[in-house]
Design a protein around this motif. Structure first.
Motif, short mmCIF file in Angstrom:
data_model
loop_
_atom_site.label_atom_id
_atom_site.label_comp_id
_atom_site.label_asym_id
_atom_site.label_seq_id
_atom_site.Cartn_x
_atom_site.Cartn_y
_atom_site.Cartn_z
N ASP A 51 9.54 -53.55 90.83
CA ASP A 51 8.59 -52.57 91.37
C ASP A 51 8.92 -51.17 90.86
OD1 ASP A 51 6.88 -50.99 92.86
OD2 ASP A 51 7.41 -51.85 94.80
N GLN B 248 6.76 -48.89 95.10
CA GLN B 248 5.51 -48.83 95.86
C GLN B 248 5.65 -49.53 97.23
OE1 GLN B 248 3.05 -47.04 94.68
NE2 GLN B 248 4.00 -46.72 92.66
N GLU B 249 6.26 -50.69 97.22
CA GLU B 249 6.48 -51.42 98.48
C GLU B 249 7.83 -50.98 99.06
OE1 GLU B 249 5.13 -55.69 98.69
OE2 GLU B 249 5.40 -55.47 96.51
N SER B 250 7.83 -49.83 99.70
CA SER B 250 9.09 -49.24 100.15
C SER B 250 9.51 -49.69 101.55
CB SER B 250 8.96 -47.71 100.15
OG SER B 250 7.98 -47.29 101.09
#
Length: 313
Positions: free
Chosen positions: A275, A283-285
């Protein structure tokens, strides 16, 4: 010639009046005999050791009193010797007892009276304080009840409720056994658990310049293996970064930190790395969310037990 009846009556009255005086004289003489015997210790030690000691004592006493010009009857000598053996005319101090102690205090009250008033006031004050002030056990029991109820009111899942019930059982047992330090530690643990239950935050993966997003370590016990970690922080609903207690699995110490690395399986590590590689930003934190009423976060990605709080070499 017969004497007048009045004369006969007068003679009888005089004899009756003289009788108590004679009895008193005999008593005084018997006491004198005892006193003589008591003070002539050498005679006592010598004569009392013989089989016919009574006769020897009486003979010795006759000689003493005849030398003083005094006639002593056999009855007085017997009375004096018997009185000596019975300690009739000697003083025996009373055996120690509360009554004797109180009596002596009363007799000597003029000596201790002036300062006893102040001491008595202090004693009364101490007794009142002891009666009214709660004991340490009672205070801890009240603190335990309040802390346990506060934490129980916050708990919202079975895991948290079970943890609180077990902690209460152990703390109550420590209190009942008089292990007050252990009981106090249990009460403090209720406070920490209440804070954890009330906390609300997201566990976010760090993705900013100058800070690592992930790392791996070789365990000391197995250099051929690798442990993978993602660097995270706790973010409150208002955006503030929170300091959280984290147990460092490498040192065994729990530290309160704002930044730590959560251990994850290699698949999660690779997913986060891919990512970030795309555009330099993860982005997918969201790695997990901590909700109110729960002790542990709900994880958005697979994780493993363990964390570390430092990794810079």
């Amino acid at each position: 010639m017969a004497e007048p009846s009045g004369t006969t009556s007068g003679t009888s009255g005089t004899a009756a009046a003289a009788q108590p005086a004679a009895d008193l004289d005999e008593l005084m003489m018997a006491m004198d005999v005892v006193d003589t015997l008591r003070h002539d210790r050498r005679m006592l030690e010598r004569e009392l050791g013989q089989d016919d000691r009574d006769e020897a004592l009486k003979q010795r006493l006759r000689e003493l009193y005849e030398g003083q010009g005094l006639a002593v009857t056999e009855a007085i000598l017997d009375e004096g010797i018997a009185a000596l053996r019975e300690s009739r005319f000697s003083y025996e101090p009373p055996q120690p007892s509360l009554a004797v102690t109180l009596a002596r205090l009363w007799v000597s009250r003029m000596r201790w009276g002036p300062w006893a008033g102040g001491a008595a006031a202090l004693l009364v004050g101490w007794l009142l304080w002891s009666a009214l002030a709660p004991s340490e056990e009672a205070r801890l029991a009240a603190d335990l009840e309040a802390a346990a109820q506060k934490a129980a009111a916050l708990a919202d899942d079975a895991t948290a409720e079970s943890r609180l019930a077990e902690l209460r059982r152990r703390t109550e047992a420590a209190l009942a056994a008089g292990r007050l330090d252990e009981a106090e530690a249990g009460i403090a643990e209720f406070g920490r658990l209440a804070d954890r239950l009330a906390a609300v935050y997201d566990i976010r993966i760090v993705s900013r310049p100058g800070t690592l997003t992930g790392l791996w370590r070789e365990p000391d016990v197995n250099s051929s293996a690798r442990n993978y970690y993602i660097v995270v922080e706790a973010v409150a609903p208002d955006g503030a970064v929170l300091a959280r207690p984290v147990a460092n699995e490498e040192t065994g110490r729990t530290e309160t930190v704002k930044l730590w690395a959560k251990r994850v399986p290699k698949a999660t590590f690779d997913r986060v790395a891919a990512d970030k590689t795309d555009d330099g930003i993860v982005q997918e934190s969201l790695l997990g969310s901590k909700r109110a009423g729960r002790l542990a976060p709900d994880w958005a990605m697979p994780v493993e037990p363990g964390a570390i709080t430092s990794w810079e070499k």
